[in-house]
Structure formats: C-alpha cells, structure tokens
Write a protein that holds these residues in place. Structure first.
Motif, PDB file in Angstrom:
ATOM      1  N   SER A   1      18.166  49.017 -15.751  1.00  0.00           N
ATOM      2  CA  SER A   1      19.318  48.339 -15.162  1.00  0.00           C
ATOM      3  C   SER A   1      20.236  49.292 -14.416  1.00  0.00           C
ATOM      4  O   SER A   1      20.872  48.911 -13.439  1.00  0.00           O
TER       5      SER A   1
ATOM      6  N   ASN B   1      22.958  50.174 -15.458  1.00  0.00           N
ATOM      7  CA  ASN B   1      24.310  49.760 -15.845  1.00  0.00           C
ATOM      8  C   ASN B   1      24.413  49.736 -17.364  1.00  0.00           C
ATOM      9  O   ASN B   1      23.399  49.734 -18.061  1.00  0.00           O
TER      10      ASN B   1
ATOM     11  N   GLN C   1      24.877  42.423 -12.569  1.00  0.00           N
ATOM     12  CA  GLN C   1      23.665  42.113 -11.820  1.00  0.00           C
ATOM     13  C   GLN C   1      23.249  40.650 -11.916  1.00  0.00           C
ATOM     14  O   GLN C   1      22.446  40.181 -11.111  1.00  0.00           O
TER      15      GLN C   1
ATOM     16  N   GLU D   1      21.170  38.438  -9.030  1.00  0.00           N
ATOM     17  CA  GLU D   1      19.759  38.278  -9.369  1.00  0.00           C
ATOM     18  C   GLU D   1      19.481  36.936 -10.052  1.00  0.00           C
ATOM     19  O   GLU D   1      18.510  36.786 -10.790  1.00  0.00           O
TER      20      GLU D   1
ATOM     21  N   PRO E   1      17.874  38.653 -16.145  1.00  0.00           N
ATOM     22  CA  PRO E   1      18.256  40.011 -16.562  1.00  0.00           C
ATOM     23  C   PRO E   1      17.195  41.039 -16.175  1.00  0.00           C
ATOM     24  O   PRO E   1      16.002  40.719 -16.085  1.00  0.00           O
ATOM     25  N   ARG E   2      17.638  42.265 -15.979  1.00  0.00           N
ATOM     26  CA  ARG E   2      16.736  43.318 -15.524  1.00  0.00           C
ATOM     27  C   ARG E   2      15.614  43.634 -16.509  1.00  0.00           C
ATOM     28  O   ARG E   2      14.494  43.937 -16.099  1.00  0.00           O
ATOM     29  N   ASN E   3      15.917  43.639 -17.802  1.00  0.00           N
ATOM     30  CA  ASN E   3      14.885  43.980 -18.783  1.00  0.00           C
ATOM     31  C   ASN E   3      15.240  43.382 -20.145  1.00  0.00           C
ATOM     32  O   ASN E   3      16.370  42.944 -20.354  1.00  0.00           O
TER      33      ASN E   3
ATOM     34  N   ILE F   1      18.451  45.238 -22.549  1.00  0.00           N
ATOM     35  CA  ILE F   1      19.891  45.100 -22.381  1.00  0.00           C
ATOM     36  C   ILE F   1      20.302  43.778 -23.026  1.00  0.00           C
ATOM     37  O   ILE F   1      19.465  42.917 -23.303  1.00  0.00           O
TER      38      ILE F   1
ATOM     39  N   CYS G   1      13.248  51.599 -20.358  1.00  0.00           N
ATOM     40  CA  CYS G   1      14.450  50.778 -20.523  1.00  0.00           C
ATOM     41  C   CYS G   1      15.024  50.788 -21.941  1.00  0.00           C
ATOM     42  O   CYS G   1      16.038  50.131 -22.179  1.00  0.00           O
TER      43      CYS G   1
ATOM     44  N   ASP H   1      21.235  52.880 -20.252  1.00  0.00           N
ATOM     45  CA  ASP H   1      21.153  53.502 -18.932  1.00  0.00           C
ATOM     46  C   ASP H   1      20.998  55.017 -19.027  1.00  0.00           C
ATOM     47  O   ASP H   1      21.285  55.742 -18.074  1.00  0.00           O
TER      48      ASP H   1
END
Length: 306
Positions: free
Chosen positions: A93, A95, A102, A106, A110-112, A115, A239, A243
């Motif tokens: 992320s 972040n 995000q 997006e 969620p990025r992954n 998180i 991940c 971060d």
C-alpha cells in the motif's frame, strides 16, 4: 549436516537483538494494548518435523492483532473463495495500515489483505463462508497449537470496538462500493474478535507451520494447495509488515506478518516457522526487538528466501 542447536540459536539471536537496541513504544491507541509489559521478549521456533523450541517469554499469551490476518486469508481460501482476489488486491500500500486514502480512487478495493481495509474484506468473506469468522480462526489456532485455551481476550476486543472509529469508517466506505456482503457491524465484531485473540509465541509458531509445509496442517491434512501456500507467502513478504515490508525483506528476507501487539510470525519454507514477541513498536507498527531478532536469525543461519 550437523544438527541445529535451536535452543542455543534462540538465546544467541535474542541476546544480539538486545545489545544497544531501543525497545520502541508500546501501542496505546488501543488502551488495552498499552498495558503490555514493555520489557517482555519471547521467541519460539517450530520445525516441520514437529519439534518446538522457545526462549524468554515464549509461553506468555499476547494480543496477536494483525498476525490473525494471515489465518483469515488462509481459511477463506481453504473454504474455496476463489473470487476473493476480486475484492482485495495483492500490492503493497505504501501507506499506514489504517489509511483510508486509496479506497476512493480504487473504488473500494483495498490494496492487500493485510492492511486493515483488506482484512475487513477477508473477514467479511470468511464470515459469509463459515458463519463465524472469529471462531474459525480461534478453532484453527487451537487445533494447530494443541492448546485449547487459545481464545479472544474480550477486554481487548471491547477496547478496540470503543476506539475503532477509523476501522468503522473503512468498513462503511468499502460497503458503499458494494465490497462487503455482511452488515458492517457484524464484520467489525468478528474483525475485533480475531485480532484480540491471545496466543503465545509457541502457539503461533506451531500454527504457522502449514505455510512452511506448503499447505499441510499439523494432522497431515491439506489446508491449501501448494500454489495457494506459495501465494500467501509471497503476499506476506511484500505486504505483511505494513508500509515497512521492503525494509523487512531487506533485513530479514522471510515472509512474515506483524501485529501491533508486538508479535511477528515468519515462515521458513520447508524448514519451520518462528514467532517473536516484544511489545515495543517502531513508527510503522512493527516490533523493534522482534525485527532485530529475526534479522539476527537469518544473518546467523542464512535461512532467507533469497
């Protein structure tokens, strides 16, 4: 090849981590976590042959927090949710773990899964699949560790719920994009409950062995395909430590998942798993002594994936 003195190795790397090393700061944004002993330090290694070695406070249960997220992911995939990856990504992320920035750009994906936003999506899917996401994680940890007393610390879960405004905001935002299938309040209850599970380094090292065994559980049954286990390890590497995942890969070189309770669970593919606990955190939310001990471990042994 000479046998490994795991017990001596643990003491060596813990001593090395303590030399001139600041301990970091105990998490206090969840008041119940602020009560953790800042001097606590434990470590355990479980081998694929079923041996377990521990040192320091390795048998002291602590709040596993985000370490639970690797188990929710594994269990959701094991239940056959092949569509999981349409609702959560696999990228770092960049972040903080509780960031909202995000999600809007997006479209609520969620990025992954590690998180907070991603873990809420995975918890939602596991809740849909099992009817009891937190119970599924608890029961898995009990079975793999062999300790029936592994359970949610209700005081920690209640503390998280009382101060969980940002997690509630994340969940509502994700739901606004149609990426939650259960009511937000239900998802949050299960999310807090699995994050607030109390387990020891020894418990978690044993529970993480399925990833070192390429998907095989303690009883010999298969939880995940070899490919699924490989992919979880890959996302852990990129991940799993918020971060600071790049720094963790640089220093430690293992797939790992940290939690703000001070635990870090790392996987030694084909060899075993290792869990370290020290409540003092760095700015990214990772255990200062935990990362230092894992750094010392892989430096001393060469047990890196690289």
């Amino acid at each position: 090849m000479a046998p490994v003195d795991y017990q001596g190795l643990l003491h060596e790397v813990m001593d090395q981590a303590l030399r001139g090393q600041a301990r970091g700061r105990v998490a206090d944004y969840i008041p119940a976590l602020a009560e953790a002993d800042p001097e606590a330090f434990g470590m355990a290694i479980a081998t694929v042959d079923g041996e377990v070695y521990g040192a320091g406070d390795c048998d002291q249960p602590f709040s596993i927090q985000s370490v639970s997220k690797l188990f929710t992911l594994a269990l959701a995939l094991a239940e056959g949710d092949d569509g999981l990856w349409r609702g959560v990504g696999r990228e770092p992320s960049g972040n903080p773990f509780n960031s909202l920035v995000q999600l809007e750009t997006e479209q609520g994906i969620p990025r992954n899964p590690f998180i907070n936003a991603g873990a809420l999506v995975v918890t939602d899917r596991l809740l849909e699949l099992t009817g009891d996401a937190a119970g599924a994680v608890r029961d898995f940890l009990r079975a793999e560790s062999g300790r029936a007393g592994v359970d949610t610390d209700d005081a920690v879960a209640a503390s998280e719920a009382r101060h969980g405004h940002r997690n509630a905001a994340l969940a509502h935002f994700i739901a606004s994009y149609g990426n939650l299938r259960n009511p937000v309040d239900s998802v949050l209850v299960h999310y807090y409950a699995h994050c607030a599970i109390a387990a020891s380094c020894r418990d978690l090292a044993m529970a993480g062995l399925f990833l070192a065994r390429h998907g095989i559980r303690m009883d010999g049954s298969r939880l995940l395909t070899r490919s699924e286990a490989k992919r979880i390890n890959a996302v852990l590497l990129t991940c799993g430590t918020y971060d600071a995942a790049g720094e963790f890969a640089f220093r430690v070189g293992l797939p790992g998942k940290s939690g703000v309770g001070g635990g870090v669970l790392a996987v030694l593919p084909g060899r075993g798993s290792v869990c370290v606990w020290s409540p003092g955190l760095d700015a990214a939310g990772n255990s200062v002594l935990g990362v230092a001990a894992l750094d010392a471990l892989t430096t001393a042994t060469g047990w890196s994936v690289f």
